[in-house]
Design an enzyme around this catalytic site. Structure first.
Site, PDB file in Angstrom:
ATOM      1  CG  HIS A 160       0.407 -16.169 -34.658  1.00 51.00           C
ATOM      2  ND1 HIS A 160      -0.908 -15.884 -34.931  1.00 51.00           N
ATOM      3  CD2 HIS A 160       0.955 -15.010 -34.198  1.00 51.00           C
ATOM      4  CE1 HIS A 160      -1.169 -14.633 -34.638  1.00 51.00           C
ATOM      5  NE2 HIS A 160      -0.046 -14.066 -34.207  1.00 51.00           N
ATOM      6  CG  ASP A 192       1.214  -7.462 -37.494  1.00 56.84           C
ATOM      7  OD1 ASP A 192       0.169  -8.118 -37.327  1.00 56.84           O
ATOM      8  OD2 ASP A 192       1.231  -6.215 -37.529  1.00 56.84           O
ATOM      9  N   GLY A 193       0.546  -9.834 -39.450  1.00 57.57           N
ATOM     10  CA  GLY A 193      -0.016 -10.096 -40.776  1.00 57.57           C
ATOM     11  C   GLY A 193      -0.486 -11.523 -40.981  1.00 57.57           C
ATOM     12  CG  ASN A 194       0.618 -14.574 -38.337  1.00 50.81           C
ATOM     13  OD1 ASN A 194       1.349 -15.373 -38.892  1.00 50.81           O
ATOM     14  ND2 ASN A 194       1.057 -13.767 -37.366  1.00 50.81           N
ATOM     15  N   GLY A 195      -3.360 -12.939 -39.968  1.00 48.04           N
ATOM     16  CA  GLY A 195      -4.763 -12.996 -40.363  1.00 48.04           C
ATOM     17  C   GLY A 195      -4.957 -12.677 -41.832  1.00 48.04           C
ATOM     18  NE  ARG A 196      -2.612  -7.513 -42.254  1.00 50.80           N
ATOM     19  CZ  ARG A 196      -1.498  -6.810 -42.113  1.00 50.80           C
ATOM     20  NH1 ARG A 196      -1.027  -6.091 -43.118  1.00 50.80           N
ATOM     21  NH2 ARG A 196      -0.846  -6.842 -40.974  1.00 50.80           N
ATOM     22  CB  THR A 197      -0.798 -14.479 -44.338  1.00 51.77           C
ATOM     23  OG1 THR A 197       0.052 -13.327 -44.273  1.00 51.77           O
ATOM     24  CG2 THR A 197      -0.132 -15.560 -45.166  1.00 51.77           C
ATOM     25  CB  ALA A 198      -5.073 -16.884 -42.302  1.00 54.15           C
ATOM     26  NE  ARG A 199      -8.911 -11.584 -43.119  1.00 53.15           N
ATOM     27  CZ  ARG A 199      -8.348 -11.287 -41.950  1.00 53.15           C
ATOM     28  NH1 ARG A 199      -8.532 -12.083 -40.912  1.00 53.15           N
ATOM     29  NH2 ARG A 199      -7.611 -10.192 -41.807  1.00 53.15           N
TER      30      ARG A 199
END
Length: 441
Positions: free
Chosen positions: A273, A277-284
């Site tokens: 993390h 913010d934006g960790n999920g979008r970065t991960a995918r």
């Protein structure tokens, strides 16, 4: 989402051999071994099996854990507490990976799935679909149709949700263009800044690691914290070690399949993390980037996030199962392999449908002077006579020049099937009344 119960401690005096003997007596030994290899149940499902079989659930879970300890590999990402994981490769994982090796890389199978002459058009469409779904996973509140219209027409975003979708689309195009660029702290920050442009409360947080510990991952339905990320003071070390792992600078004692590794990178960004913010979008997006770097080019035509969007609770549970069961990554790997498989099947169905539609249109229009792009536009207005096109939209959809798009549309006007109407300083092209009769003669 209901938070899964934590896995129990193995009881004192647990004897693995005696549990196996009990399973043999109950006539459940082979079923126990097959489930372990063909499924990857969390404790809750094993507990119900134990009740069904008439065996103590803690003892049965102890036997499961011993089997996994024997077969799984240990993966230490960092000396920071909480960054030693395990990962298994049961039969179903190997089956998925074999399927992907046959279909997602190389050229023979890929050419069979996507006709080479249609690749540019399908690529643009798939990048849009992934951008929309990944944004909707993070709360973007707009419909797929409105979002796609914005992207196709290069329309300026009207709100934060549309801005998020545009950012995701720009990020997907960026990784396709930069698939040979090393994954470093600097490029991860650059990717995050693309993904979060004009969507964060503070602009200086774009492309910057968080600076405090005022962050928790919460259940969106209940607001209950489900995970506390590492301290901000550990982020530089963790992200350096993340990059070392990504770029094979970290020596492993076992072979880790590239697709499995890409999924683990997806998990790690969410687990570390690093951003406010934006960790999920970065991960995918990093998952896509890593697979493209390793030759799995067909992944850019697939929308894995669209599958995840339809199973958001399972996505969250895959994270929680891993975190609550001794950092066992196999749960998260299993879920994402299944999503990738379903995305591949979706792509195959989509290509078959589009190929059939194209063939039908080509058959109907084979004696005309229309080119393939014009035929596709005609096919769309046959299905919906209320739609219209503009030059920029056609240019973006087919990946062609502005002049070529203009020539295609003006050609349809010259053939008497479209008309041009002015809307402000722009032209719109729409079918004339009775256009179908004009086409078919």
């Amino acid at each position: 989402m209901r938070i899964p119960e934590r896995t129990p401690l193995i009881p004192n005096g647990f004897e693995y051999g005696k549990v196996l003997e009990e399973l043999i007596v109950l006539g459940r030994f082979m079923e126990f071994m097959e489930i372990g290899d063909q499924k990857y149940y969390y404790y809750d499902k094993w507990k119900y099996r134990a009740q069904e079989w008439g065996i103590d659930p803690h003892k049965l879970w102890g036997a499961v854990k011993v089997n996994r300890k024997i077969s799984n590999n240990t993966l230490t990402i960092s000396s920071v507490t909480g960054f030693t994981f395990s990962v298994g490769s049961p039969s179903f994982v190997q089956k998925y990976l074999h399927e992907f090796d046959l279909n997602l890389g190389g050229s023979l199978q890929g050419d069979a799935i996507i006709p080479s002459e249609d690749r540019d058009r399908y690529l643009i469409s798939s990048l849009m679909e992934e951008a929309i779904a990944s944004s909707q996973l993070e709360g973007a509140a707009t419909t797929r149709r409105v979002a796609k219209e914005m992207l196709e027409n290069n329309r300026r975003p009207k709100n934060a949700s549309e801005q998020m979708i545009l950012n995701n689309y720009e990020a997907m195009k960026w990784i396709v263009s930069n698939k040979d660029t090393p994954i470093t702290i600097e490029t991860i920050k650059q990717l995050h800044s693309i993904l979060t442009k004009s969507t964060l409360s503070e602009a200086e947080e774009e492309g910057t690691f968080r600076k405090d510990d005022d962050v928790k991952v919460v259940d969106v339905q209940t607001g209950r914290p489900v995970y506390t990320p590492p301290k901000a003071s550990d982020l530089d070390q963790l992200m350096k070690e993340f990059c070392d792992f990504t770029n094979d600078h970290m020596k492993l004692r076992f072979f880790l399949h590239p697709i499995t590794k890409g999924i683990i990178l997806h998990f790690l960004i969410g687990y570390i993390h690093p951003f406010v913010d934006g960790n999920g979008r970065t991960a995918r997006t990093i998952f896509y980037w890593y697979l493209l770097k390793h030759g799995y080019w067909l992944i850019e035509f697939m929308s894995v996030s669209r599958i995840i969007l339809n199973s958001k609770a399972q996505y969250s549970r895959a994270y929680l199962y891993t975190e609550q069961d001794d950092n066992d990554l196999t749960y998260f790997v299993n879920y994402n392999l299944r999503c990738t498989y379903l995305a591949l099947e979706d792509l195959k169905r989509y290509i078959r449908r589009k190929s059939a539609e194209k063939q039908n249109a080509m058959t109907m229009l084979r004696n005309t002077r229309f080119n393939d792009r014009q035929i596709i536009l005609l096919q769309e207005v046959i299905q919906d006579s209320t739609i219209y096109f503009n030059v920029r939209q056609v240019q973006n959809r087919f990946g062609i020049s502005n002049q070529t798009a203009r020539n295609d549309l003006n050609g349809l006007v010259n053939e008497g099937v479209f008309e041009e109407r002015r809307s402000g300083n722009k032209s719109q092209y729409l079918p004339i009344k009775g256009f179908l009769k004009k086409i078919t003669g």
